[in-house]
Each structure stands twice: as structure tokens, then as C-alpha cells.
Design an enzyme around this catalytic site. Sequence first.
Site, PDB file in Angstrom:
ATOM      1  N   ASP A 166      46.127  37.346  34.212  1.00 27.21           N
ATOM      2  CA  ASP A 166      45.654  38.718  34.368  1.00 27.21           C
ATOM      3  C   ASP A 166      45.495  38.964  35.865  1.00 27.21           C
ATOM      4  O   ASP A 166      45.512  38.040  36.674  1.00 27.21           O
ATOM      5  CB  ASP A 166      44.347  38.924  33.582  1.00 27.21           C
ATOM      6  CG  ASP A 166      44.117  40.403  33.252  1.00 27.21           C
ATOM      7  OD1 ASP A 166      44.836  41.258  33.801  1.00 27.21           O
ATOM      8  OD2 ASP A 166      43.197  40.693  32.469  1.00 27.21           O
ATOM      9  N   ASP A 181      46.610  47.193  36.668  1.00 24.61           N
ATOM     10  CA  ASP A 181      46.532  48.472  35.953  1.00 24.61           C
ATOM     11  C   ASP A 181      45.151  49.099  36.148  1.00 24.61           C
ATOM     12  O   ASP A 181      44.235  48.457  36.647  1.00 24.61           O
ATOM     13  CB  ASP A 181      46.830  48.258  34.461  1.00 24.61           C
ATOM     14  CG  ASP A 181      45.966  47.181  33.834  1.00 24.61           C
ATOM     15  OD1 ASP A 181      45.774  46.118  34.455  1.00 24.61           O
ATOM     16  OD2 ASP A 181      45.453  47.389  32.713  1.00 24.61           O
ATOM     17  N   GLY A 227      41.755  48.454  28.057  1.00 26.43           N
ATOM     18  CA  GLY A 227      40.611  49.372  28.060  1.00 26.43           C
ATOM     19  C   GLY A 227      39.829  49.400  26.759  1.00 26.43           C
ATOM     20  O   GLY A 227      39.122  50.376  26.479  1.00 26.43           O
TER      21      GLY A 227
END
Length: 618
Positions: A93, A128, A195
Site C-alpha cells: 500500500d 489515491d 474508503g
Amino acid sequence: MSGNRLEMQILHREGLARIGRFKTDHGFVDTPNIMPVINPNIRTLSMDIMKKLGTQAIITNSYIIRRNEDLKEIALSKGLHHLIGFDGTIMTDSGTFQSYVYGDVEYENRDTVEFQLKIKSDISTILDIFSTPMDSWEKANQAVDETHKRFMEIADLAGKNNISGPIQGSVYDDLRVKSAKLMSGTDSTYLPIGGVVPLLEQYRYSKLVDIIINSKLNSDFSKPIHLFGGGHPMFMGMAVLLGVDMFDSASYVKYARDDRLLYPDGTRNLKDITELPYWSPLRDRFSTQELRKAEENEKFSLLAEHNLFAIFQELSEIRERIRENTLWQYVESKSKSHPSLYSAFRRILRYSENLEPYFELYRKSPLFHFGEETNQSPYGVRLKKLQPSDTDYYTLSSGDWKPARLSKDFVKNVYEKTEGHFYINWFGLKVPLEMEEAYPVEQVIPWNEEKESGSKKPIPKDIKIRDFNLEKLRFLADFQFGENTGKKLFTDNCEIAVSRATGRIRTITREGKIIATMRAHDGFIGLTFAGGLIIHGMSEGIKNRVMVTEESATYNSQGKSVFFKFITNFDDRIIPLNDVLVVDPNDRLVAVGRSMVSGKELGMYREGTAVSINHHLE
Ligand code: GUN
């Protein structure tokens, strides 16, 4: 640079749920699966234990590695796999989550991705923009655009590497749709849904249903869908049912830190339990009392081991459920274990119309009928499409219909001497009688509350005016191959051979040629090549066809399967596992076979078999 651009290969399916496989430079990952989160600074569980539990892939954080000089040095010189001590697939990540939790991170998007590639991550992630469920539509919309822009900034690196492109959009359905389309259109090979951690933590499963369905149905199915942070076994079955392939989770560690144990349907506190479940890997080593007294660090890693085991166990159950085609049922029954899950299940039912095209024509297992909710399922919705629009119909009393033997007397003296439509009443859903042998009508195991239907009573004529078997065949043909095909395929002069032992339809012959059979396993029509030719002649356009390249057509005309990559055109209404017509670029019929996926998916995959051929030209 990594050699393998990963791509989903599908092995089994049930609607949107799938058992698949993808490959990275460090081997295969069987899906659905979980990537346990590994903190490069802290080892809660040894890699040996992780491997023994079946870990094929893990996820770690490149941001944490990069900020620590020692870790960074090792990762750059010896590679990420050496640093972590794991030779399977490692996803990294980017630091997005840290920026959500702690505010801004100190790196830029491009150098974040470049760093992940340098340390040889198998799947890297862009930086992101994490939208929270509280964000306004405008803010979330900006985040969707910015996330897409960030992918495009590194698009030159994506062509030869696996870079994941997260789908954002907060709680807004239209933004999830937009983001899924945008990110699917990039060169990313992996699509995480981002999210969602706050929603998972608050058990807001209904909202997650909206998010997953809107993301999935607008994404490229050849790319695995990953649910960022979704690792509680309670929700995993539901997520997989809606098309999620991969999970990652730190929950096994987070819960362990709070002395909590994961179970397939919830969480329990160590102080509240008297015994460990039989499946716990700790059960033959410790009593709950001993665990409670264990030294903090030891207790922590033992509980983490239990928790990870619970996750893997649930995944194994989910995979088995897909193989036997009972995942829907599993999720339905599990939904009663918690009100949030139940409301999420009810929310899924609102999408049945959207899910229906992905569900197979039949499956191996019977449909368990639980009344209203089953009627609202994708199979119920499919049957509802066959309901009468007219008012001239009769419903059967339970004495005349039991799954699925209609009384001979009824057929001969009522059905065949009457003109109207007959329906079986499934708690309000009117199921056409002609479907009695077809899935899921014959295979249903009903919830048996005896209830008369308040049916109109037909008044039979004195003479036979129609033939039940012929009506049945015509009905099924209309359903499988399009309206008005039934009458033209099964003309009045066709001969229907029935089994002497069971009375069931076997084969249908027309002008000396067998044109179709009635399949024993699902009660639907199987076309022969001669039958395929008749249907081919009557329908125009691409209806029920799969068109292939010239070269593929040559192979298919000899009975070899159609591969996805050779398909040039197809009917997007094709039902998975239904018979389809395989045609060459000049629309010449070369074979009939069974489509492995829905018409919605035929254009998405590149790997594997799309149509298995049953009958062919040569
Ligand atoms: N981890 C949990 N959620 C997210 C997210 O939305 N994006 C990224 N990159 N990582 C995550």
C-alpha cells in the site's frame, strides 16, 4: 519491473461470486482470499505460522518501510521479499491510509509508486485519495478525479507492472459507478474498493452493499476486486457474493490486541468465554484460563493466530459454498445472525434485478425456498419475468403440485382440455406450470406452509385441445432462446419421445432429425446442431449468438471450445450456462455450446474457456 501482468482466471462461479486464480512473479493466489496485513516493524505471527495457515499473499506498507532508514536500506538492496521473509505474493500500500489517519504524508504519488517498483512489490498502489463517508459529494467527486489523475501520472509504469487503482467515491452510488469505470479503463491490473474502513468498523453493511455492487458492476471483471480493510469473517461471505475476490485485514491483530476473538459470525471477548471452539488452533494447547493468564505478548500472538485461523476457515467455507453453488443460501442464513447483516441482505434483494443476469440457468444444488425473500432473490426475479400479464390464469392448489410431479390426472383431464395459463403459487410468486421440470422449480425445497391459493377454477372442455409436453417445450424455448422461438422450433408435427419409466421428455425429432433433448440434470432444453440451425435461421441480429474469428470458427466447427480472446461479438442477454449459437464472422453457424458466463461478461475476460461445445458442424 515484474514479468507477470496478473489476470483473473475463473474456475467456479455463482452469480457474481467466483473462485478464481491469478499469478504474480511470486506464484498463484487462489481467490477469494485474504492478504494478512504485515507491519514491517512488528512481527505478531511468525511467517511459519502464517504459511501453515495457508497464507498465499500478504500486504504491507511501503510508506512505513520508506520512512525507516534500516528497513528502506534492506528493501532497496535485497528486495521486499527478503525484508518480510515471505516468498509468496506481496502487495504494497502507498501511505494513503496513513494520510487519512495522520494527515498529509511526506511523499509524492510518482515517487511512491517508483519506490514500490524498486523494492519489487508484486502489486503496487498509487497514492489515491481516501474519501471518508462524511465527505460531501463535491469533495468525494474531486477525490475520484484526483485518484484517476494520479493513476494517469504513472500510466507509463503500469504497462509492465501490476499497479492497483483504488475505486473511491465515498457513500455516493453515482461516484462509485464513475470511479469504477475510470479505474477499470486504466492500465491497472487490480481494483481495490477504498474508503470503506470506517463503514466496516461501524457495521454499516447496507451501505457497503451499495458500494460493492456499484463498484463491481461497473468494473472490468478480468481484474480482481479487493475490499480494502474488509477482513471480518462476518461480512466476507456477503462481500464475495457481490463479487469481491480479495480482502486484506489487520483485524486479526487489532482484535487480538483488545483480547477479542473472531468467530465466523461475530466477535467474543476472552474474558467472557469458557471454552475455545473446537476449530480453534489454540484449543488443544490452552484452556481459556491459561490464555487469560498468559504473558501479554504471548497472549497477543496466540489470539492473532486464532483470529487469522477464523478468517481462513471462513474463506474455505465460502469457497466450498461457491463450488456447490450454495453461497446465496449461506449468506441468507448467516444474515440472521446480526441485524446489520440482515438489513444488508435486504438491501441486496433490492438489487436482484441487476444481479439476475449473472446468475446461472441452473446450479447443482436445489433452491431452498423461504417464502418472500426467496421470491425476491435473483432466481425469483427471473421467474417473475415469466409471470402472466393477463388476468386469465389459474393457480394450482397444493394437492395438484408437489415439486415436481404434476398429477397425471390433472394433466390429462384439466390442463390438456383447458386454454388458460396455469401457475404454481409460491407464496405469491406465480410460477408457470410448464417450468415444473426446469431449475429451480423441480429442484426447489419449499417451505411447506400448506396454503390454498384461492384459485379460479378452470372449466375443461370435453376434448384434448393441447399437449402438455409440447407446451412445456415451447415455453422453455421461449425462455431460453427468446420469445416466439418455441412455436417455430417445436412445430405441431415434431415427435416427442418420452421415457417409459419416468414419463419425462427425452428427445424431440423433426423431419427425421433430433433437434433437441431435455436435459435430465436441469430440466432445460439442450440443442443439437440441427436444432441450432433452425433457431439460427429464425433470429436476426446477434440474438443468442457468440461470434468468433475465422480461425477460431474452424476449431469450434470441429468441437473445440471457444476461448474468450477469439470472441468478436455476442448477445449481452446470454444467461450463464445456457446453450448459445457459435457463428463465424459471416454469421454461419459452426457449433452450439454452453456459455460459461453471462453476456455481460463475455467481452471482459481474456483467459480461459467461454463456450464449451456440445455439437458442431463437422
Ligand atoms: N487502506 C484502507 N483503505 C484504503 C484506501 O482507500 N486506499 C488505500 N490505498 N489503502 C487503504
